[in-house]
Scaffold this motif. Structure first.
Motif, PDB file in Angstrom:
ATOM      1  N   PHE A 328       0.678  -0.964  -0.148  1.00 40.20           N
ATOM      2  CA  PHE A 328      -0.240  -0.043  -0.147  1.00 40.20           C
ATOM      3  C   PHE A 328       0.977   1.128  -0.023  1.00 40.20           C
ATOM      4  N   THR A 329       2.084   1.258   0.991  1.00 41.90           N
ATOM      5  CA  THR A 329       2.798   2.404   0.947  1.00 41.90           C
ATOM      6  C   THR A 329       3.470   2.798  -0.342  1.00 41.90           C
ATOM      7  N   VAL A 330       4.064   1.620  -1.011  1.00 40.43           N
ATOM      8  CA  VAL A 330       4.735   1.584  -2.291  1.00 40.43           C
ATOM      9  C   VAL A 330       3.754   2.183  -3.382  1.00 40.43           C
ATOM     10  N   VAL A 357      12.671  -8.135 -12.425  1.00 40.65           N
ATOM     11  CA  VAL A 357      13.039  -8.670 -11.081  1.00 40.65           C
ATOM     12  C   VAL A 357      11.936  -9.562 -10.433  1.00 40.65           C
ATOM     13  N   GLN A 358      10.853  -8.844 -10.359  1.00 38.86           N
ATOM     14  CA  GLN A 358       9.785  -9.473  -9.761  1.00 38.86           C
ATOM     15  C   GLN A 358       9.126 -10.797 -10.363  1.00 38.86           C
ATOM     16  N   PHE A 359       9.217 -10.580 -11.848  1.00 35.23           N
ATOM     17  CA  PHE A 359       8.720 -11.797 -12.647  1.00 35.23           C
ATOM     18  C   PHE A 359       9.559 -12.880 -12.603  1.00 35.23           C
ATOM     19  N   TYR A 387       6.584  -6.011  -1.992  1.00 32.00           N
ATOM     20  CA  TYR A 387       6.550  -4.570  -2.326  1.00 32.00           C
ATOM     21  C   TYR A 387       5.957  -4.236  -3.387  1.00 32.00           C
ATOM     22  N   GLU A 388       6.571  -4.512  -4.512  1.00 29.53           N
ATOM     23  CA  GLU A 388       6.137  -4.058  -5.866  1.00 29.53           C
ATOM     24  C   GLU A 388       5.126  -4.851  -6.263  1.00 29.53           C
TER      25      GLU A 388
END
Length: 883
Positions: A328-330, A357-359, A387-388
């Motif tokens: 939520f904050t990101v 990176v995330q994938f 995060y992302e």
């Protein structure tokens, strides 16, 4: 190897705490040899617990217990038990006061968790479970307490004593020490506790909130860094105003402090009213700081401030809910940054990072939902997924609800749960209750790991003036059991004259789009068809506009269609993505040719596309710079079935050289047109100009002629800001001009050796050099006086930068892997959290071709063979080897 496997903690086993702590009174005496901590905890049994006769079990590590008492009576040794991780009191009343005296040694705490020394100052890092290294406590986020903290220290060495809340009392002692008492009026879990003691200077400003309350703002740093605080202060004030105007959130205390710390595992920490920052995320001035870092400082200051509500006033019930506050904050800080600069550029940068990176994380052994089901060590789940991807989930909710209803939902969430520790479900429920929308299916995003694959096909019927999109969603093999998720697919159809008006068969015109040229399709099934009526020509679909969902989109665009999107799409993300797809296809051709031993030819259409970008003066220069950048080697590796790192590097370098040769005249023009003669500002226009200029410089330096060398040397020598200086230095470091390179590196270090953050950039640019011999250079840097393996910033600048240097890290003999294994084994005993985070490149061993994969696995097995692995490292290595 460990004799026993660390315990796995499961979300399904969550139970409410058996005890609560109403008030925590802490007293710290900071001394040279040890720190004495006296805690006085007002405790009671939790009426909501089903166990009302439980023993009291407190968390604690790496400390010596001096005494323990209940209601003023010292306990006999047989009344309690101490082990490596807990203090157990066998029998306690229903309501009582617990007093403990412990000794800790912050100067020996290299993990940088709990209370530790950074240079000559004391500071803390308690998230996630660092407070248990300070005193015995119920160190879990659903135990919230009022804190009063008294700090006693030598006044000469530590004139500044800080903690959470308000300074309510202070005084001096006859022995030359002084003391300060801080009282926090808001309940908080222990992970938000903070303490700082040191010889610090500060800058001060103020902010008047929307209700007229004056707030004192201070940034504490070493005196030598006072001239680097203004940007962070202005960023803080902009953040406070934006949060009031956009989310209706007003700051709740009369003081807000930030402290810059050189030794810090993270970027920053949102401790209530006392944010502790890594120096790299708060200090900034043009001479020492790049444009990217100016933007990063602003974003991180905003992120930590926004946590005051999304994380502090409303916190998470347990660590499985981490994305509740971080995702939520990101999302909130990304929206803030978008409004402070270019929304399109910010979106493209975020998506590029997510997809690269995330994938990859979603497809690797550490894949997990944004709300994990289990963990061994929570520090391993401060991930790009939490995060992302967590931010993307919030973004989709905002997209589905619209601005007004999303604001209504966030208001309800904050009002309903103020002062509580809650769950992701509570957040979604508030959004449902405020909007009246059913988000039942959407909840799957919280519980499913993996990246949805969205396979889209289009068929045009000229006879019926009808265009049909068929959308299939699925997951790759490892997550085939996943259920279809609710995907908002933003799209448009483009014709020769621009976007076409859309009429979805069976639906009324979209009231949210005045000209009906863009729709958001609700993809909720494994396969769906969407039929558009009255389409007068064969369209080119513009799909996933604004990257409306974190999915991997597959549509069989022809290269000519991609060229059309690059030139005509009004959506900045889709234009960039089309350029990237064109680059991917071109590079894949070249990789295949290299592997077959054939000549590599760069698709001329990519040259044409880049030529149009360089000659279109109407475009955002930052976007042009982004679009001129070929897909990265990391991204190419992530989308290939078995990555051939060497072939990827050779193909990409060959393509870059050809681009430089074919477009050198335009690149020279672009460079010269963007040389700035005005005073430096880290604003959108200047950042864009420098970005395009330095992109052109890096292409031109591939030509390796004297004219370009002189240009680069002139920029380095005359640069009035660190952005231009570092761009020129990086171009030299990656060139064959050996003497000029060594001269520049020596000059740079001589000039900036007193500035630790600038030296870190000097280290990083060398570790990231893609030329042969870089591993030897990295090993030499680790023996340099500027390197300290106990400092996370230094570790990231050298070891981290080298592991991101694909062609050198993935050397065919495996030496890069063994080097990393060596460093992880050392760091495992010094700072397990940093050691575990460095493991990322090795965890993806299955992604690479067989020879490389075997060598990477060997490095993991060597780490696994160590006798005393931390939980952090054990979890990552064991899961990687089991994958």
């Amino acid at each position: 190897m460990r004799d026993s496997q660390p315990k796995t903690i499961f979300l399904k086993d969550y139970q409410v705490p058996e005890f609560l702590i109403d008030h925590s009174d802490l007293h710290f005496t900071l001394a040279a040899e040890e720190t004495t901590v006296r805690s006085r905890l007002s405790m009671r049994r939790n009426a909501e617990s089903t166990v009302q006769d439980a023993s009291l079990v407190l968390h604690g590590q790496d400390m010596r217990l001096q005494s323990v008492s209940v209601d003023g009576l010292a306990l006999a040794p047989e009344a309690y038990k101490v082990d490596e991780e807990t203090l157990t009191l066998f029998t306690v009343p229903d309501k009582f006061t617990l007093e403990c005296v412990t000794e800790i040694k912050p100067q020996q705490n290299t993990s940088l968790e709990g209370l530790y020394r950074s240079s000559k100052m004391y500071c803390t890092q308690c998230e996630a479970e660092g407070f248990r290294k300070i005193t015995y406590y119920l160190d879990r986020p659903d135990v919230m307490s009022l804190f009063t903290t008294t700090i006693v220290a030598d006044k000469t060495s530590y004139p500044v004593l800080l903690s959470n809340g308000n300074n309510v009392a202070s005084g001096e002692n006859s022995d030359g020490s002084h003391w300060v008492t801080w009282e926090d009026p808001f309940k908080k879990p222990a992970y938000l506790f903070a303490l700082v003691a040191g010889d610090l200077a500060f800058i001060e400003d103020s902010f008047t909130t929307c209700s007229g309350k004056d707030v004192t703002l201070r940034i504490f740093v070493e005196a030598k860094d006072l001239d680097k605080c203004d940007h962070a202060m202005q960023s803080l004030k902009r953040s406070m105003l934006w949060d009031e105007e956009t989310f209706g959130r007003e700051y709740d205390l009369s003081i807000f402090n930030i402290v810059a710390v050189d030794d810090f595992n993270m970027g920053a920490m949102e401790n209530k009213s006392l944010n502790i920052f890594n120096t790299s995320c708060v200090l900034a001035k043009p001479e020492t700081t790049t444009d990217a870092t100016f933007q990063r400082v602003e974003a991180i200051v905003a992120h930590e401030y926004f946590h005051n509500w999304s994380g502090n006033r409303v916190t998470c019930r347990d660590w499985f809910q981490l994305s509740l506050k971080e995702g939520f904050t990101v999302y909130r800080d990304a929206e803030f940054s978008s409004e402070m600069g270019s929304r399109t550029v910010k979106r493209v940068e975020d998506v590029n990072f997510l997809r690269t990176v995330q994938f990859a994380e979603d497809g690797g052994p550490m894949a997990h939902p944004i709300r994990p089901e289990s963990f061994m060590e929570i520090s391993n789940f401060y991930t790009v997924t939490v995060y992302e991807k967590g931010a993307e989930i919030v973004r989709m909710i905002a997209h589905l609800l619209g601005d007004a209803l999303f604001r209504k939902g966030s208001d309800l969430y904050f009002d309903r749960h103020d002062g509580q520790a809650v769950t992701c479900e509570d957040f979604v429920k508030a959004m449902e209750d405020a909007s009246g929308k059913d988000l039942s299916q959407f909840r799957c995003w919280y519980s499913q790991a993996g990246t949805p694959q969205l396979h889209v096909t289009g068929e045009y019927s000229a006879e019926h003036s009808r265009y049909t999109l068929t959308v299939k969603q699925y997951y790759k093999a490892a997550q085939q059991h996943n259920q279809p998720v609710h995907i908002p697919l933003a799209m448009a159809l483009l014709g020769e004259a621009g976007a076409l008006r859309l009429q979805l068969q069976g639906a009324a015109p979209n009231p949210d789009t005045a000209d009906n040229t863009e729709l958001v399709l609700d993809v909720t099934e494994a396969e769906q068809q969407f039929v558009f009526e009255n389409i007068p020509e064969q369209p080119v679909p513009s799909l996933l506009r604004g990257f409306s969902a974190p999915v991997q989109l597959q549509f069989a665009y022809s290269r000519d269609e991609l060229m059309f999107l690059v030139s005509n799409d009004s959506d900045g993300f889709c234009r960039w993505d089309a350029c990237q797809q064109l680059g991917v296809l071109a590079l894949k051709d070249m990789i295949a040719a290299h592997q077959a031993g054939e000549d590599m030819q760069l698709d001329h259409r990519l040259i044409t596309a880049y030529e149009h970008l360089l000659t279109d003066e109407s475009l955002d220069k930052s976007m042009v710079a982004l679009m001129l950048s070929l897909p990265s080697e990391a991204y190419m590796a992530s989308i290939m079935e078995k990555a051939d790192v060497q072939a990827i590097h050779v193909a990409r370098m060959t393509a870059r050289v050809e681009i430089a040769e074919q477009l050198q005249e335009l690149l020279w023009d672009s460079y010269n047109a963007n040389v700035l003669t005005v005073a430096y500002q880290a604003d959108e226009q200047q950042i864009a100009a420098r970005s395009l200029k330095n992109t052109a410089l890096h292409y031109l330096m591939l030509l390796e002629n004297e004219q370009v060398l002189n240009l680069c040397l002139t920029q380095y020598q005359q640069a009035q800001n660190m952005t231009d200086s570092m761009a020129a230095l990086a171009a030299l470091v990656n060139s064959s001009f050996e003497q000029q390179k060594q001269n520049a590196l020596a000059d740079f270090y001589q000039r900036w050796q007193a500035e630790a953050l600038v030296v870190n950039q000097w280290l990083s640019v060398q570790a990231g050099c893609y030329l042969a011999g870089t591993l030897d250079r990295v090993q030499a840097l680790m023996a340099h006086q500027a390197f300290d393996i106990k400092n996370p910033n230094k570790v990231r600048s050298v070891i981290g930068a080298f592991t991101a240097n694909a062609v050198n890290f993935h050397q065919t003999d495996g030496s890069g892997y063994q080097f990393l294994a060596d460093q992880i084994i050392i760091l495992n005993t010094l700072n397990p959290q940093i050691a575990a985070r460095l493991l990322g490149p090795l965890t993806k061993w299955k992604q690479y071709k067989n020879d490389s994969a075997a060598l990477m696995r060997d490095a993991l097995q060597r780490i696994m063979g160590e006798e005393k692995l931390s939980k952090d490292v054990y979890e990552v290595v064991s899961k990687s080897l089991q994958a």
